[in-house]
Write an enzyme that holds these catalytic residues in place. Structure first.
Site, mmCIF file in Angstrom:
data_model
loop_
_atom_site.group_PDB
_atom_site.id
_atom_site.type_symbol
_atom_site.label_atom_id
_atom_site.label_comp_id
_atom_site.label_asym_id
_atom_site.label_seq_id
_atom_site.Cartn_x
_atom_site.Cartn_y
_atom_site.Cartn_z
ATOM 1 N N ASP A 283 1.096 -1.244 -0.067
ATOM 2 C CA ASP A 283 -0.070 0.155 0.101
ATOM 3 C C ASP A 283 0.685 1.380 -0.119
ATOM 4 O OD1 ASP A 283 -2.397 1.649 0.060
ATOM 5 O OD2 ASP A 283 -3.299 -0.142 1.220
ATOM 6 N N HIS B 142 -13.796 -2.471 -6.999
ATOM 7 C CA HIS B 142 -15.032 -1.753 -7.088
ATOM 8 C C HIS B 142 -14.622 -0.422 -6.999
ATOM 9 C CE1 HIS B 142 -15.756 -1.715 -2.422
ATOM 10 N NE2 HIS B 142 -14.976 -0.688 -2.683
#
Length: 338
Positions: free
Chosen positions: A196, A244
Site C-alpha cells: 500500500d 470496485h
C-alpha cells in the site's frame, strides 16, 4: 394488495441510520457494555438529555435491535455488545462514524453525481485520488472504518475459502492489515505482506505490532496502479474491496499484474460485494455501487461473472465463486495460475 409501505420503509431508512450514528456518537453502547442496564431517567442524566429525547432514543434503538428492554431499563442487544462496544475485537462503530461524517451529507447531492459522473467527497481537479488529502483526521477515520469492516469480513472469508494450502499472501491495497492479521492468527504457517501507499503502511505497521505479528506480517510501500509489477514471492494474492474503486481497464491491468507475479499454482482471490449476473441485486452490492458514484471517478460494483471473465482473460484457470456473508463482501472469485 400492493401498498406503499415498502416505500415508506425506504424513506425511514435514513432515520434508522442516523439513530445508530447518534447513539455511537454518544457512546451509548460502550457505556452499557458488560450487561449494564439504564432506565430512561438514568440515561437522560448520564447523557445530559431531557426525558423525552432520552425515551425516544432508547425506544428507537430497541426497535432496531440494538437494545433490549429489561424491566424498566434497557441493555445492549447481543449485536450491539459484540460490534458497537469500543475496543471489541470486531468493533463496527468506526464504520458508522466515518459514514456519518464523510459520506452522508454528500449523498444528499446524489443527483449531482448522476448528472456529472463526478465524485462528491473529493475534487479530482485538486487531488490525485480520494486517498490524497491534507486532512489526517479524515484519513484516520477512513482507515479505522475499513479496518472495522475488514476484520469481520476476513474472518468470514477464512471460513469460506481454505487458505491452508498457501504459505505467503500478498494483500494488494491491504490498508491497515486487517486481512493478514486475521488470517495469520488463524493459520500459524501463513505469512503475509501488505502492499500500500507509504503513509498507509505506517498505519498497518502499528496494527501489526499491536497484534504481535511483526515476524509474520510485513509491509511494502508502493502504488499498485502505477508500479510496473507487484512484489513476487507469494503464492496467493488478495484483492479485497479494491476492484470496485476502479473502472474495467484499470482492473484488467491489475489482474494481469497479479498473474505475472504469481508462480504456477498460485491463486488470486477477489473479495467483493458481488452483484448477481443479472445486475438486479443484492441491494448491498447495488447500493455500494451507488456509493462508488459518490466516492470514486470510475468505480462500480461488478458481478461475479464479470470478474470471472476478466480472470480468464488474464490467464487464470479453475475460476470459481465462493459465497459468504460479511459486511464488506458477500463472496470471493478465485482464479489459479496454470
Amino acid at each position: 394488495m400492493i401498498t406503499p409501505t415498502p416505500l415508506m420503509r425506504l424513506v425511514a431508512g435514513v432515520w434508522g441510520f442516523k439513530t445508530l450514528a447518534v447513539a455511537v456518537e454518544l457512546g451509548l453502547f460502550t457505556r452499557l457494555a458488560g450487561g449494564r442496564t439504564v432506565t430512561v431517567d438514568e440515561a437522560a442524566a448520564e447523557f445530559g438529555l431531557a426525558e423525552r429525547p432520552a425515551d425516544m432514543l432508547l425506544a428507537a434503538c430497541a426497535s432496531l435491535g440494538l437494545l433490549e428492554k429489561a424491566g424498566a431499563g434497557y441493555r445492549n442487544s447481543d449485536l450491539a455488545e459484540q460490534f458497537l462496544v469500543e475496543g471489541a475485537p470486531y468493533y463496527f462503530g468506526a464504520q458508522v462514524r466515518y459514514s456519518d461524517l464523510r459520506t452522508y451529507l454528500p449523498w444528499h447531492r446524489i443527483g449531482e453525481a448522476l448528472r456529472t459522473d463526478r465524485p462528491l467527497t473529493w475534487d479530482p481537479q485538486a487531488q490525485d485520488s480520494m486517498f490524497d488529502t491534507a486532512d489526517p483526521a479524515m484519513l484516520a477515520q477512513f482507515w479505522d472504518a475499513m479496518y472495522s469492516t475488514s476484520s469481520f469480513t476476513a474472518r468470514a472469508l477464512a471460513d469460506a475459502y481454505d487458505f491452508g494450502g498457501h504459505e505467503r499472501l500478498l494483500d494488494v491495497g491491504g490498508g491497515a492489515a486487517a486481512f493478514p492479521i486475521e488470517l495469520c492468527r488463524r493459520l500459524p504457517h501463513l505469512s503475509a505482506t501488505v502492499l500500500d501507499l507509504p503513509h498507509v503502511c505506517a498505519r498497518a505497521e502499528d496494527r501489526i505490532a499491536e497484534a504481535g505479528l511483526g515476524g509474520r506480517v510485513g509491509t511494502v510501500a508502493g502504488d499498485f496502479l502505477t508500479d510496473p509489477q507487484l512484489p513476487g514471492g507469494h503464492d496467493a494474492i488478495l484483492l479485497s474491496m479494491i476492484l470496485h474503486d476502479w473502472d474495467e481497464p484499470t482492473n484488467r491491468a491489475l489482474l494481469a499484474k497479479c498473474h505475472a507475479a504469481l508462480p504456477a499454482g498460485g491463486v488470486v482471490v477477489v473479495c467483493e460485494l458481488l452483484l448477481n449476473d443479472e445486475r438486479t441485486g443484492p441491494p448491498e452490492a447495488a447500493l455500494m455501487g451507488m456509493n462508488m458514484l459518490v466516492e470514486t471517478e470510475g468505480g462500480r460494483n461488478y458481478s461475479g461473472a464479470e470478474y470471472a471473465a476478466w480472470l480468464a482473460d488474464a490467464g487464470f484457470v479453475d475460476v470459481r465463486t465462493v459465497p459468504f456473508d460479511a459486511p464488506g463482501a458477500n463472496g470471493a472469485v478465485v482464479g489459479r495460475r496454470a
